[in-house]
Design an enzyme around this catalytic site. Structure first.
Site, short mmCIF file in Angstrom:
data_model
loop_
_atom_site.label_atom_id
_atom_site.label_comp_id
_atom_site.label_asym_id
_atom_site.label_seq_id
_atom_site.Cartn_x
_atom_site.Cartn_y
_atom_site.Cartn_z
N ASN A 96 -5.27 -10.21 -4.26
CA ASN A 96 -5.10 -9.62 -2.93
C ASN A 96 -4.55 -8.19 -3.04
O ASN A 96 -4.70 -7.38 -2.14
CB ASN A 96 -4.16 -10.48 -2.05
CG ASN A 96 -2.85 -10.85 -2.73
OD1 ASN A 96 -2.69 -10.67 -3.93
ND2 ASN A 96 -1.91 -11.36 -1.98
N ALA A 97 -3.92 -7.89 -4.17
CA ALA A 97 -3.35 -6.55 -4.38
C ALA A 97 -4.45 -5.56 -4.75
O ALA A 97 -5.47 -5.94 -5.30
CB ALA A 97 -2.33 -6.62 -5.51
N GLY A 98 -4.21 -4.31 -4.46
CA GLY A 98 -5.15 -3.27 -4.87
C GLY A 98 -4.36 -2.04 -5.27
O GLY A 98 -3.82 -1.36 -4.42
N HIS A 99 -4.21 -1.82 -6.56
CA HIS A 99 -3.41 -0.67 -7.03
C HIS A 99 -4.33 0.43 -7.54
O HIS A 99 -5.08 0.24 -8.48
CB HIS A 99 -2.44 -1.12 -8.12
CG HIS A 99 -1.37 -2.02 -7.58
ND1 HIS A 99 -0.47 -2.69 -8.35
CD2 HIS A 99 -1.05 -2.34 -6.30
CE1 HIS A 99 0.35 -3.39 -7.57
NE2 HIS A 99 0.00 -3.20 -6.33
N THR A 100 -4.27 1.56 -6.85
CA THR A 100 -5.17 2.66 -7.21
C THR A 100 -4.47 3.60 -8.19
O THR A 100 -3.36 4.04 -7.95
CB THR A 100 -5.58 3.43 -5.95
OG1 THR A 100 -6.10 2.49 -5.01
CG2 THR A 100 -6.62 4.49 -6.25
N ASP B 239 0.82 -1.22 0.00
CA ASP B 239 0.00 0.00 0.00
C ASP B 239 0.84 1.26 0.00
O ASP B 239 0.43 2.30 0.52
CB ASP B 239 -0.96 0.04 1.21
CG ASP B 239 -1.78 -1.23 1.32
OD1 ASP B 239 -2.26 -1.69 0.28
OD2 ASP B 239 -1.92 -1.75 2.44
N GLN C 30 2.01 -5.89 -3.09
CA GLN C 30 2.36 -5.99 -1.65
C GLN C 30 3.71 -5.29 -1.40
O GLN C 30 4.00 -4.32 -2.08
CB GLN C 30 2.37 -7.44 -1.17
CG GLN C 30 1.00 -8.10 -1.12
CD GLN C 30 0.57 -8.72 -2.44
OE1 GLN C 30 1.35 -9.35 -3.12
NE2 GLN C 30 -0.69 -8.55 -2.80
N LYS D 182 2.25 2.18 -5.14
CA LYS D 182 3.02 1.73 -6.30
C LYS D 182 2.28 1.99 -7.61
O LYS D 182 2.90 2.36 -8.60
CB LYS D 182 3.31 0.22 -6.19
CG LYS D 182 4.23 -0.14 -5.04
CD LYS D 182 4.41 -1.63 -4.91
CE LYS D 182 3.22 -2.38 -4.41
NZ LYS D 182 2.78 -2.09 -3.04
N THR E 13 -6.42 -11.61 3.12
CA THR E 13 -7.50 -10.97 2.36
C THR E 13 -8.60 -11.99 2.02
O THR E 13 -9.60 -11.63 1.42
CB THR E 13 -6.95 -10.39 1.05
OG1 THR E 13 -6.35 -11.46 0.30
CG2 THR E 13 -5.91 -9.31 1.31
N THR F 282 -9.93 -4.83 0.65
CA THR F 282 -10.87 -5.32 1.67
C THR F 282 -11.59 -4.19 2.40
O THR F 282 -12.51 -4.45 3.17
CB THR F 282 -10.10 -6.14 2.73
OG1 THR F 282 -9.08 -5.30 3.28
CG2 THR F 282 -9.47 -7.38 2.13
N ASP G 237 2.16 15.02 0.78
CA ASP G 237 1.09 15.98 1.09
C ASP G 237 0.32 15.53 2.34
O ASP G 237 -0.09 16.36 3.17
CB ASP G 237 0.13 16.14 -0.10
CG ASP G 237 -0.40 14.79 -0.58
OD1 ASP G 237 0.38 13.81 -0.60
OD2 ASP G 237 -1.60 14.70 -0.93
N GLY H 128 0.44 14.31 -4.37
CA GLY H 128 -1.02 14.25 -4.51
C GLY H 128 -1.35 12.97 -5.25
O GLY H 128 -0.46 12.33 -5.81
N ARG I 254 -10.47 -2.61 4.83
CA ARG I 254 -10.08 -2.58 6.25
C ARG I 254 -9.27 -1.33 6.58
O ARG I 254 -8.48 -0.87 5.75
CB ARG I 254 -9.21 -3.80 6.57
CG ARG I 254 -9.97 -5.09 6.61
CD ARG I 254 -9.07 -6.24 6.96
NE ARG I 254 -8.13 -6.53 5.89
CZ ARG I 254 -7.18 -7.45 5.98
NH1 ARG I 254 -7.02 -8.15 7.08
NH2 ARG I 254 -6.39 -7.69 4.97
P1 IMP Z 1 -2.91 -12.79 1.80
O1 IMP Z 1 -1.97 -12.23 0.79
O2 IMP Z 1 -4.36 -12.56 1.46
O3 IMP Z 1 -2.63 -14.23 2.12
O4 IMP Z 1 -2.69 -12.00 3.19
C1 IMP Z 1 -1.48 -12.12 3.94
C2 IMP Z 1 -1.09 -10.78 4.54
O5 IMP Z 1 -0.71 -9.89 3.50
C3 IMP Z 1 -2.22 -10.08 5.31
O6 IMP Z 1 -1.65 -9.37 6.39
C4 IMP Z 1 -2.76 -9.10 4.29
O7 IMP Z 1 -3.41 -8.00 4.90
C5 IMP Z 1 -1.48 -8.70 3.59
N1 IMP Z 1 -1.69 -8.22 2.21
C6 IMP Z 1 -1.98 -8.94 1.13
N2 IMP Z 1 -2.08 -8.16 0.03
C7 IMP Z 1 -1.82 -6.92 0.44
C8 IMP Z 1 -1.73 -5.66 -0.24
O8 IMP Z 1 -1.89 -5.54 -1.46
N3 IMP Z 1 -1.43 -4.60 0.54
C9 IMP Z 1 -1.18 -4.71 1.88
N4 IMP Z 1 -1.27 -5.84 2.53
C10 IMP Z 1 -1.57 -6.95 1.83
#
Ligand code: IMP
Length: 427
Positions: A38-42, A13, A223, A16, A128, A300, A332, A414, A302
């Site tokens: 599991n990744a989230g790239h904005t 986070d 990640q 990137k 996730t 997620t 910023d 920004g 969270r």
């Molecule tokens: P998993 O990758 O879903 O198995 O989660 C394992 C750990 O990596 C957990 O603590 C997640 O919150 C963290 N995690 C997985 N993907 C990301 C991401 O893109 N950003 C930040 N934390 C991540």
């Protein structure tokens, strides 16, 4: 031709996506080399916000090749959802390629992710629940099913039938849960296969063809360093290799082909999920950073834990990734405080160390040693040149360079595509 790896230098986070988007304009090809949805790239383009989970962030430039590499685990349902989202915004996705060697995420993976987390009780990892760990487990155990298996659907059905029997046995006999309906999975994956087919290719052969043609290549990490399975705060990690070395196994290139390694560092630190975090701020300052920076997970939703910048982590990231450059994001957001802090060492039983420990348990006993610096105005998002940043913001960047020994090539001021200061070009 030149190659650059973008990797997170903290717990993910770091922002990137925006730098991948920025550098992709000069690259012929962008490659994701690990992780999954599991990744989230904005990425924000003309005030429209896109959250990408699987598709490389270079997709917004027409005529570029975007490869989902062999090291990625692909959930076809998530991929299709993302492709629809992009297409509905008029983005041309024809440049997408998916390596046939990438592994598929199956419904069992999500189920086992949920069950293992439940089984861990209070010691859960906070995953996730996207099935990432179980998919990489199957890959390591050599029972995984790959994207290439979708090409000849009979092969997929044969492999899946065997696989489903073994996994449903575990669900039913060990967990006392109902098995997953294999016919429904076959039906769903038949549809996914038909949509994915035009994109499936030999990602490694394609990548090397582009390299030999002299194209610039950008490798997009997901990640971050401390979530790396080997290098991170195990077991509070993901199951893949976000570090720069992950490119070699996850995209199929030798280390000599990597020219630049750009580490993305947030001006402060955040972490989602469980695990130790020495500079965590469990007070009003942490809350203020979270709210101002909208520090909520892109995947997620969270709330992210927030804290000051940790130079011990940064030094570790420099070592294990071989960082050649840094990009500091969200300057910023850190603006507006009277003073800001950087952790330069950990105090443990009277001694101070700047070496990140092999046993994360120690982190619970480590106390941060802080250096306090003067803050700067947060109204900096319009600034384009380093010299125009407030003096204290320049000093903060200078201190990061001194502590890490790595030049800061880019600074995010920004969220928008154009809100960045570029001091050095990668390509
Ligand atoms: P998993 O990758 O879903 O198995 O989660 C394992 C750990 O990596 C957990 O603590 C997640 O919150 C963290 N995690 C997985 N993907 C990301 C991401 O893109 N950003 C930040 N934390 C991540």
């Amino acid at each position: 031709m030149s190659t650059t790896v973008i990797t997170g230098a903290q717990w993910g986070d770091e922002g990137k996506g925006r730098f991948v988007d920025f550098l992709a304009r000069q690259a012929g090809c962008v490659v994701r080399y690990q992780g999954g949805d599991n990744a989230g790239h904005t990425v924000i383009i003309d005030s429209e916000e896109f959250k990408l989970h699987l598709v490389p962030s270079g997709i917004f430039y027409p005529h570029k090749i975007n490869i989902i590499g062999n090291g990625v685990v692909v959930n076809p349902a998530a991929l299709l959802k993302e492709l629809r989202m992009l297409e509905s915004s008029g983005i041309d996705v024809s440049g997408l390629r998916i390596c046939a060697r990438a592994h598929l995420i199956l419904p069992w993976h999500m189920k086992f992710d949920e069950l293992s987390e439940l089984g861990r009780g209070n010691a859960d990892i906070g995953t996730t629940k996207k099935g990432i760990g179980p998919a990489y487990m199957d890959k390591a155990e050599r029972s995984g099913i790959r994207v290439g298996d979708l090409i000849d659907f009979d092969v997929f059905v044969r492999k899946l039938t065997l696989y489903a029997k073994a996994k449903n046995d575990i669900l039913e006999k060990i967990y006392g849960e109902p098995g997953i309906d294999v016919n429904k999975v076959i039906e769903d994956y038949k549809y996914y296969a038909s949509v994915m087919m035009p994109y499936i290719t030999d990602g490694i052969a394609l990548l090397h063809e582009l390299i030999s043609k002299g194209e610039n290549i950008l490798f997009e990490g997901a990640q971050g360093t401390l979530l790396d399975l080997n290098i991170g705060t195990y077991p509070y990690v993901t199951s893949s290799h976000p570090i720069a070395g992950g490119v070699c196994v996850g995209a199929g290139v030798g280390p000599k082909l990597i020219d630049n390694v750009l580490g993305i560092v947030k001006a402060y630190t955040t972490r989602v999920g469980k695990g130790p975090f020495v500079t965590e701020l469990r007070d009003g300052t942490g809350d203020a950073i979270r709210e101002k920076g909208h520090e909520y997970g892109a995947t997620t939703g969270r709330a992210r834990r927030c804290g000051w910048l940790d130079a011990v982590i940064l030094k570790y990231a420099v070592r294990v990734n071989g960082l050649t450059h840094l990009a500091v994001t969200r300057m910023d957001i850190l603006g507006g405080f009277d003073t800001v802090k950087i952790c330069t060492g950990y105090r443990y039983r009277g001694e101070v160390t700047d070496v990140f420990p092999a046993r994360w348990e120690l982190l619970n006993e480590y106390e941060p040693v802080y250096e306090e610096l003067k803050g700067w105005d947060d109204n900096i998002s319009h600034i384009k040149r380093f010299e125009d940043l407030p003096e204290n913001a320049q000093k903060y960047i200078g201190r990061i360079e001194e502590l890490s020994g790595v030049p800061v090539a880019m600074i995010g001021v920004g969220a928008r595509r154009d809100q960045a200061i570029v001091r050095m070009e990668m390509f």
